[in-house]
Design an enzyme around this catalytic site. Structure first.
Site, PDB file in Angstrom:
ATOM      1  N   ASP A 106      -1.432   3.904  -3.093  1.00 58.81           N
ATOM      2  CA  ASP A 106      -1.597   2.684  -3.892  1.00 58.81           C
ATOM      3  C   ASP A 106      -1.543   1.449  -2.978  1.00 58.81           C
ATOM      4  O   ASP A 106      -2.427   0.576  -3.032  1.00 58.81           O
ATOM      5  CB  ASP A 106      -0.447   2.646  -4.910  1.00 58.81           C
ATOM      6  CG  ASP A 106      -0.670   1.684  -6.061  1.00 58.81           C
ATOM      7  OD1 ASP A 106      -1.780   1.148  -6.177  1.00 58.81           O
ATOM      8  OD2 ASP A 106       0.277   1.484  -6.837  1.00 58.81           O
ATOM      9  N   VAL A 120       5.704   9.956  -3.009  1.00 60.72           N
ATOM     10  CA  VAL A 120       6.960   9.400  -3.537  1.00 60.72           C
ATOM     11  C   VAL A 120       7.406  10.134  -4.813  1.00 60.72           C
ATOM     12  O   VAL A 120       8.609  10.292  -5.068  1.00 60.72           O
ATOM     13  CB  VAL A 120       6.779   7.889  -3.826  1.00 60.72           C
ATOM     14  CG1 VAL A 120       7.999   7.303  -4.515  1.00 60.72           C
ATOM     15  CG2 VAL A 120       6.513   7.132  -2.529  1.00 60.72           C
ATOM     16  N   ASN A 179       1.148   3.405  -9.973  1.00 57.04           N
ATOM     17  CA  ASN A 179       2.303   3.510 -10.850  1.00 57.04           C
ATOM     18  C   ASN A 179       1.971   2.809 -12.164  1.00 57.04           C
ATOM     19  O   ASN A 179       0.981   2.103 -12.268  1.00 57.04           O
ATOM     20  CB  ASN A 179       3.590   3.002 -10.194  1.00 57.04           C
ATOM     21  CG  ASN A 179       3.508   1.548  -9.810  1.00 57.04           C
ATOM     22  OD1 ASN A 179       3.064   0.717 -10.613  1.00 57.04           O
ATOM     23  ND2 ASN A 179       3.906   1.243  -8.603  1.00 57.04           N
ATOM     24  N   ASP A 212      -8.388   9.471   5.130  1.00 55.03           N
ATOM     25  CA  ASP A 212      -7.785   8.333   4.447  1.00 55.03           C
ATOM     26  C   ASP A 212      -8.694   7.989   3.276  1.00 55.03           C
ATOM     27  O   ASP A 212      -9.896   7.746   3.466  1.00 55.03           O
ATOM     28  CB  ASP A 212      -7.727   7.165   5.448  1.00 55.03           C
ATOM     29  CG  ASP A 212      -7.088   5.925   4.860  1.00 55.03           C
ATOM     30  OD1 ASP A 212      -7.145   5.724   3.623  1.00 55.03           O
ATOM     31  OD2 ASP A 212      -6.548   5.135   5.651  1.00 55.03           O
TER      32      ASP A 212
HETATM   33  P1  ADP Z   1       2.733   9.464  -5.783  1.00 58.22           P
HETATM   34  O1  ADP Z   1       3.578   8.253  -6.099  1.00 58.22           O
HETATM   35  O2  ADP Z   1       1.798   9.846  -6.907  1.00 58.22           O
HETATM   36  O3  ADP Z   1       3.531  10.602  -5.267  1.00 58.22           O
HETATM   37  P2  ADP Z   1       1.888   8.670  -3.069  1.00 58.22           P
HETATM   38  O4  ADP Z   1       0.913   7.606  -2.734  1.00 58.22           O
HETATM   39  O5  ADP Z   1       3.309   8.453  -2.683  1.00 58.22           O
HETATM   40  O6  ADP Z   1       1.718   8.941  -4.646  1.00 58.22           O
HETATM   41  O7  ADP Z   1       1.408  10.033  -2.409  1.00 58.22           O
HETATM   42  C1  ADP Z   1       0.348  10.816  -2.887  1.00 58.22           C
HETATM   43  C2  ADP Z   1      -0.295  11.545  -1.735  1.00 58.22           C
HETATM   44  O8  ADP Z   1      -1.182  10.658  -1.063  1.00 58.22           O
HETATM   45  C3  ADP Z   1       0.686  12.032  -0.666  1.00 58.22           C
HETATM   46  O9  ADP Z   1       0.315  13.367  -0.314  1.00 58.22           O
HETATM   47  C4  ADP Z   1       0.466  11.068   0.495  1.00 58.22           C
HETATM   48  O10 ADP Z   1       0.698  11.693   1.746  1.00 58.22           O
HETATM   49  C5  ADP Z   1      -0.992  10.748   0.345  1.00 58.22           C
HETATM   50  N1  ADP Z   1      -1.480   9.493   0.928  1.00 58.22           N
HETATM   51  C6  ADP Z   1      -0.803   8.382   1.283  1.00 58.22           C
HETATM   52  N2  ADP Z   1      -1.645   7.448   1.780  1.00 58.22           N
HETATM   53  C7  ADP Z   1      -2.897   7.981   1.734  1.00 58.22           C
HETATM   54  C8  ADP Z   1      -4.212   7.536   2.107  1.00 58.22           C
HETATM   55  N3  ADP Z   1      -4.419   6.321   2.632  1.00 58.22           N
HETATM   56  N4  ADP Z   1      -5.257   8.383   1.898  1.00 58.22           N
HETATM   57  C9  ADP Z   1      -5.079   9.597   1.351  1.00 58.22           C
HETATM   58  N5  ADP Z   1      -3.878  10.073   0.994  1.00 58.22           N
HETATM   59  C10 ADP Z   1      -2.806   9.284   1.184  1.00 58.22           C
END
Ligand code: ADP
Length: 170
Positions: free
Chosen positions: A34, A125, A24, A10
């Site tokens: 985020d 996302v 974003n 994480d």
């Molecule tokens: P984007 O909008 O750029 O696609 P996201 O946050 O939806 O960004 O996802 C980017 C990546 O981060 C995904 O592979 C997701 O699984 C991962 N992710 C989500 N939460 C965490 C976290 N707490 N630590 C590390 N990676 C994460």
């Protein structure tokens, strides 16, 4: 030469100088990584994001750019916010994805950060296929001139970590 690691974890828990946020363009928070950063880091990060938005990025932070705030209650000292491109099958947006890593490293250099952790930008996302997102990330980290000593790609699940490890071993 910068050391590059890939781990499962994480990003909010990383004990590094700077963590990168897949923000974003509004800089006002969102879901995924985020949301996790703002939730765990507390309101100070969002307040700084608002100030940056008001002073410089009224129209939003452009895709591929990066800006830093402090990291509130997180163990890191700074959060570097970068805006990944939304995946498109019609146009190749990978130059913008590579800009995210390059510009984040440039901001890290400006901060004097020696250790930086990155999430897999755009692979949630924003829909980027994970394997290509990992390739773009690792290739760009490898090819960028920087004083950062260690970059850690933090993958949220084990299959992605294994894939990243495999690509790193080549
Ligand atoms: P984007 O909008 O750029 O696609 P996201 O946050 O939806 O960004 O996802 C980017 C990546 O981060 C995904 O592979 C997701 O699984 C991962 N992710 C989500 N939460 C965490 C976290 N707490 N630590 C590390 N990676 C994460």
């Amino acid at each position: 030469m910068m050391q590059i690691d890939a781990i499962r974890g994480d990003i909010t828990e990383q004990q590094v100088d700077a963590i990168v946020n897949a923000a974003n363009s509004s800089l006002l928070g969102g879901g995924g990584v985020d949301g996790a950063i703002h939730r765990r880091g507390g309101p100070e990060i969002l307040a700084e994001c608002r100030a940056l938005r008001d002073s410089h990025y009224g129209k939003g932070l452009p895709t591929g750019q990066a800006v830093a705030t402090t990291a509130g209650r997180l163990p890191a000292r700074w959060v570097i916010h970068t805006v990944g491109p939304v995946y498109s099958t019609g146009t190749d947006r990978s130059p913008l994805l590579r800009d995210c890593y390059r510009n984040s490293l440039r901001v890290a250099d400006e901060l004097g950060a020696a250790t930086v952790a990155f999430p897999l930008v755009s692979a949630g996302v924003y829909g980027w296929p994970a394997e290509d997102a990992i390739r773009q990330a690792l290739n760009t980290l490898r090819d960028t001139e920087t004083a950062v000593e260690r970059a850690t790609l933090v993958l949220f699940d084990e299959p992605k970590r294994a894939l990243a490890q495999q690509l790193l071993a080549r």
